[in-house]
Design a protein around this motif. Structure first.
Motif, PDB file in Angstrom:
ATOM      1  N   SER A   1      15.208  33.437  89.277  1.00 30.50           N
ATOM      2  CA  SER A   1      14.659  32.348  88.963  1.00 30.50           C
ATOM      3  C   SER A   1      13.153  32.621  87.920  1.00 30.50           C
ATOM      4  O   SER A   1      12.661  31.896  87.421  1.00 30.50           O
ATOM      5  N   ARG A   2      12.882  33.749  88.035  1.00 21.09           N
ATOM      6  CA  ARG A   2      11.728  34.298  87.437  1.00 21.09           C
ATOM      7  C   ARG A   2      11.789  33.943  85.839  1.00 21.09           C
ATOM      8  O   ARG A   2      10.605  33.629  85.369  1.00 21.09           O
ATOM      9  N   ILE A   3      13.008  34.006  85.361  1.00 26.21           N
ATOM     10  CA  ILE A   3      12.995  33.847  84.038  1.00 26.21           C
ATOM     11  C   ILE A   3      13.456  32.497  83.515  1.00 26.21           C
ATOM     12  O   ILE A   3      13.266  32.161  82.207  1.00 26.21           O
ATOM     13  N   GLY A   4      12.923  31.455  84.312  1.00 22.08           N
ATOM     14  CA  GLY A   4      13.028  30.210  84.027  1.00 22.08           C
ATOM     15  C   GLY A   4      14.476  29.481  84.159  1.00 22.08           C
ATOM     16  O   GLY A   4      15.284  30.290  84.526  1.00 22.08           O
ATOM     17  N   GLY A   5      14.466  28.244  83.523  1.00 24.66           N
ATOM     18  CA  GLY A   5      15.632  27.765  83.718  1.00 24.66           C
ATOM     19  C   GLY A   5      16.786  28.105  82.739  1.00 24.66           C
ATOM     20  O   GLY A   5      18.106  28.315  83.084  1.00 24.66           O
ATOM     21  N   GLN A   6      16.495  27.940  81.446  1.00 29.26           N
ATOM     22  CA  GLN A   6      17.420  28.090  80.231  1.00 29.26           C
ATOM     23  C   GLN A   6      17.312  29.435  79.465  1.00 29.26           C
ATOM     24  O   GLN A   6      16.295  29.968  79.562  1.00 29.26           O
ATOM     25  N   MET A   7      18.393  29.871  78.724  1.00 37.76           N
ATOM     26  CA  MET A   7      18.455  30.886  77.917  1.00 37.76           C
ATOM     27  C   MET A   7      18.972  30.371  76.694  1.00 37.76           C
ATOM     28  O   MET A   7      19.808  29.624  76.544  1.00 37.76           O
ATOM     29  N   LEU A   8      18.149  30.879  75.480  1.00 37.06           N
ATOM     30  CA  LEU A   8      18.545  30.425  74.105  1.00 37.06           C
ATOM     31  C   LEU A   8      19.583  31.665  73.530  1.00 37.06           C
ATOM     32  O   LEU A   8      19.340  32.631  73.565  1.00 37.06           O
ATOM     33  N   HIS A   9      20.915  30.938  72.943  1.00 36.17           N
ATOM     34  CA  HIS A   9      21.684  31.991  72.234  1.00 36.17           C
ATOM     35  C   HIS A   9      21.545  31.664  70.917  1.00 36.17           C
ATOM     36  O   HIS A   9      21.726  30.566  70.383  1.00 36.17           O
ATOM     37  N   VAL A  10      21.155  32.591  70.140  1.00 34.45           N
ATOM     38  CA  VAL A  10      21.265  32.459  68.660  1.00 34.45           C
ATOM     39  C   VAL A  10      22.416  33.374  68.022  1.00 34.45           C
ATOM     40  O   VAL A  10      22.565  34.575  68.215  1.00 34.45           O
ATOM     41  N   ARG A  11      23.186  32.890  66.973  1.00 34.79           N
ATOM     42  CA  ARG A  11      24.024  33.475  66.216  1.00 34.79           C
ATOM     43  C   ARG A  11      23.555  33.526  64.635  1.00 34.79           C
ATOM     44  O   ARG A  11      23.112  32.454  64.461  1.00 34.79           O
TER      45      ARG A  11
ATOM     46  N   ASP B   1      23.438  38.879  84.562  1.00 39.30           N
ATOM     47  CA  ASP B   1      23.189  39.870  83.725  1.00 39.30           C
ATOM     48  C   ASP B   1      21.938  39.593  82.858  1.00 39.30           C
ATOM     49  O   ASP B   1      21.184  40.475  82.463  1.00 39.30           O
ATOM     50  N   GLU B   2      22.155  38.210  82.142  1.00 37.27           N
ATOM     51  CA  GLU B   2      21.038  37.925  81.289  1.00 37.27           C
ATOM     52  C   GLU B   2      19.741  38.065  81.864  1.00 37.27           C
ATOM     53  O   GLU B   2      18.593  38.344  81.365  1.00 37.27           O
ATOM     54  N   ALA B   3      19.540  37.603  83.314  1.00 35.29           N
ATOM     55  CA  ALA B   3      18.274  37.773  83.872  1.00 35.29           C
ATOM     56  C   ALA B   3      17.879  39.042  84.126  1.00 35.29           C
ATOM     57  O   ALA B   3      16.629  39.315  83.894  1.00 35.29           O
ATOM     58  N   PHE B   4      18.674  39.831  84.177  1.00 37.63           N
ATOM     59  CA  PHE B   4      18.309  41.387  84.376  1.00 37.63           C
ATOM     60  C   PHE B   4      17.997  41.815  82.902  1.00 37.63           C
ATOM     61  O   PHE B   4      16.884  42.628  82.919  1.00 37.63           O
ATOM     62  N   LEU B   5      18.571  41.530  81.983  1.00 38.63           N
ATOM     63  CA  LEU B   5      18.434  41.695  80.616  1.00 38.63           C
ATOM     64  C   LEU B   5      17.015  41.382  80.245  1.00 38.63           C
ATOM     65  O   LEU B   5      16.122  42.087  79.584  1.00 38.63           O
ATOM     66  N   ALA B   6      16.597  40.049  80.732  1.00 34.69           N
ATOM     67  CA  ALA B   6      15.126  39.383  80.318  1.00 34.69           C
ATOM     68  C   ALA B   6      14.296  40.397  80.829  1.00 34.69           C
ATOM     69  O   ALA B   6      13.194  40.633  80.413  1.00 34.69           O
ATOM     70  N   LEU B   7      14.632  40.849  82.332  1.00 35.04           N
ATOM     71  CA  LEU B   7      13.596  41.427  83.028  1.00 35.04           C
ATOM     72  C   LEU B   7      13.052  42.861  82.409  1.00 35.04           C
ATOM     73  O   LEU B   7      12.222  43.337  82.549  1.00 35.04           O
ATOM     74  N   THR B   8      14.149  43.541  81.916  1.00 33.82           N
ATOM     75  CA  THR B   8      14.083  44.823  81.325  1.00 33.82           C
ATOM     76  C   THR B   8      13.908  45.165  79.897  1.00 33.82           C
ATOM     77  O   THR B   8      13.713  46.130  79.560  1.00 33.82           O
ATOM     78  N   SER B   9      13.723  43.884  79.174  1.00 36.46           N
ATOM     79  CA  SER B   9      13.500  44.060  77.759  1.00 36.46           C
ATOM     80  C   SER B   9      11.846  44.124  77.502  1.00 36.46           C
ATOM     81  O   SER B   9      11.408  42.895  77.198  1.00 36.46           O
ATOM     82  N   VAL B  10      11.193  45.258  77.483  1.00 36.66           N
ATOM     83  CA  VAL B  10      10.065  45.462  77.398  1.00 36.66           C
ATOM     84  C   VAL B  10       9.860  45.786  75.634  1.00 36.66           C
ATOM     85  O   VAL B  10      10.657  46.692  75.314  1.00 36.66           O
ATOM     86  N   PRO B  11       9.071  44.993  75.087  1.00 33.05           N
ATOM     87  CA  PRO B  11       8.903  45.277  73.585  1.00 33.05           C
ATOM     88  C   PRO B  11       8.488  46.700  73.338  1.00 33.05           C
ATOM     89  O   PRO B  11       7.808  47.416  73.936  1.00 33.05           O
ATOM     90  N   ARG B  12       9.136  47.302  72.255  1.00 31.50           N
ATOM     91  CA  ARG B  12       9.016  48.671  71.868  1.00 31.50           C
ATOM     92  C   ARG B  12       7.538  48.988  71.700  1.00 31.50           C
ATOM     93  O   ARG B  12       7.313  50.148  72.022  1.00 31.50           O
ATOM     94  N   ASP B  13       6.492  48.201  71.184  1.00 31.23           N
ATOM     95  CA  ASP B  13       5.470  48.487  70.863  1.00 31.23           C
ATOM     96  C   ASP B  13       4.683  48.688  72.185  1.00 31.23           C
ATOM     97  O   ASP B  13       3.406  49.140  72.225  1.00 31.23           O
ATOM     98  N   ARG B  14       5.323  48.166  73.226  1.00 30.64           N
ATOM     99  CA  ARG B  14       4.299  48.445  74.302  1.00 30.64           C
ATOM    100  C   ARG B  14       4.812  49.667  75.269  1.00 30.64           C
ATOM    101  O   ARG B  14       4.355  50.253  76.307  1.00 30.64           O
ATOM    102  N   GLU B  15       5.648  50.366  74.544  1.00 32.01           N
ATOM    103  CA  GLU B  15       6.478  51.405  75.337  1.00 32.01           C
ATOM    104  C   GLU B  15       5.666  52.637  75.585  1.00 32.01           C
ATOM    105  O   GLU B  15       4.626  52.992  74.745  1.00 32.01           O
ATOM    106  N   ASP B  16       5.651  53.208  76.713  1.00 30.17           N
ATOM    107  CA  ASP B  16       4.868  54.573  76.910  1.00 30.17           C
ATOM    108  C   ASP B  16       3.156  54.393  77.037  1.00 30.17           C
ATOM    109  O   ASP B  16       2.598  55.149  76.497  1.00 30.17           O
ATOM    110  N   GLN B  17       2.878  53.024  77.155  1.00 26.35           N
ATOM    111  CA  GLN B  17       1.432  53.007  77.087  1.00 26.35           C
ATOM    112  C   GLN B  17       0.858  53.320  78.570  1.00 26.35           C
ATOM    113  O   GLN B  17       1.295  53.237  79.434  1.00 26.35           O
TER     114      GLN B  17
END
Ligand SMILES: Nc1ncnc2c1ncn2[C@@H]1O[C@H](COP(=O)(O)OP(=O)(O)OP(=O)(O)O)[C@@H](O)[C@H]1O
Length: 311
Positions: free
Chosen positions: A220-230, A295-311
């Motif tokens: 539920s943390r990632i909210g209601g909907q997911m946008l898919h773009v192709r 799995d999308e919920a999981f992906l959203a939780l683990t997608s830390v933007p690259r520029d925040r890496e290892d700070q």
């Protein structure tokens, strides 16, 4: 099981960067994370196979560094790859483990039979384990780990490589273990597996805990909907991703299957995404909202933007 401020480096790799977690007795904790997140390192430290650089970890009330022998006595570990001896029968495998654990021949035979029965392996008990199916082998492995009646069990990606039917069978068996009061730490890359088995989940990514809660809370943390773009051209997906990021949005995942996904956590996100994509020089062929899969919920939780890496 209690872990506080655990860190571990392998050369330049910061495998763990301050992990805290707790598993209450008689419960199942799912340790979730993508490849390289640090799950195995946590389990290896909790199994006393690896020493932490800093932080503390105790298992069954025993410190993993100061009392490793007591920790080892309390736990059993089931890995990703079956450790059974393929050349001998399932019955013989269990008997040998029981004897190694100090059971007398008669008690060892009885314990082997009991577990063969419990794990539905009675019919094939006399056949060489090398001829077992993946699911049967995994069940035999699990049975072998239980011979010494451990109070705490670590399961490393228990259903990897199993077909849906065998996976369900294994999940049922694992659930049965907690009914008997066992404490389980389960590592998995699949939210679905965590939801099937674990009351609580800790999501790790790049050596850090990025979320913790029940599977339902995480979804539920990632909210209601997911946008898919192709997009028409695969390369355009990257342009789309940059455009969304530039607009302050957070596209998730690697777009490997030709779809860029993004959680819609605020009402104005969809309009913002439309604007950002319309302004980019790309051909968008798909733009739709969907209810997120686990799995999308999981992906959203683990997608830390690259520029925040290892700070
Ligand atoms: N013995 C080692 N030597 C060097 N690097 C290591 C070692 N063990 C782990 N690592 C690195 O530490 C990081 C965390 O690895 P770990 O195996 O704990 O991840 P994981 O979450 O279990 O991944 P997977 O799901 O792929 O098993 C990775 O970058 C890995 O390459």
């Amino acid at each position: 099981m209690r872990v506080q401020g655990l860190t571990k480096r392998f050369g330049k790799v910061h495998a763990l960067q301050g992990v805290d977690l707790e598993v209450r007795p008689g419960t199942v904790l799912g340790l979730l994370g993508p490849n390289g997140a640090g799950k195995t390192t946590i389990v290896r430290i909790l199994s006393t196979l690896e020493r932490p650089d800093s932080g503390t970890a105790s298992v069954g009330g025993h410190d993993v560094v100061r009392e490793p022998h007591l920790v080892r006595r309390a736990i059993a570990v089931v890995g990703q790859y079956a450790t059974v001896d393929q050349g001998v029968s399932g019955r013989e495998n269990l008997y040998v483990v029981a004897r190694l654990l100090g059971l007398r021949p008669r008690a060892a035979r009885a314990r082997a039979e009991e577990l063969l029965e419990l794990f539905g392996l009675g019919a094939m008990a006399g056949r060489a384990a090398g001829g077992y199916s993946g699911g049967q082998r995994r069940r035999l492995d699990l049975a072998a780990s239980l011979i010494g009646r451990p109070g705490i069990l670590y399961l490393d990606e228990p259903s990897t490589g199993l077909d849906p039917h065998s996976r369900k069978e294994l999940w049922d068996l694992i659930r049965g273990l907690t009914d008997d009061g066992m404490t389980l730490l389960l590592t998995t890359q699949h939210m679905e597996e965590a939801e099937a088995l674990a009351g609580d989940v800790v999501v790790v990514d790049r050596g850090r805990v990025v979320a913790a809660g029940t599977p339902k809370e995480l979804r539920s943390r990632i909210g209601g909907q997911m946008l898919h773009v192709r997009t028409a051209a695969t390369a355009d997906l990257e342009t789309a991703r940059s455009a969304l990021r530039a607009a302050g949005l957070a596209p998730a995942g690697d777009g490997e299957d030709g779809v860029l996904r993004m959680p819609l956590t605020r009402d104005d996100h969809l309009t913002a995404a439309l604007r950002a994509l319309a302004g980019a020089d790309i051909v968008v062929t798909g733009f739709e909202t969907r209810t997120p899969s686990l799995d999308e919920a999981f992906l959203a939780l683990t997608s830390v933007p690259r520029d925040r890496e290892d700070q």
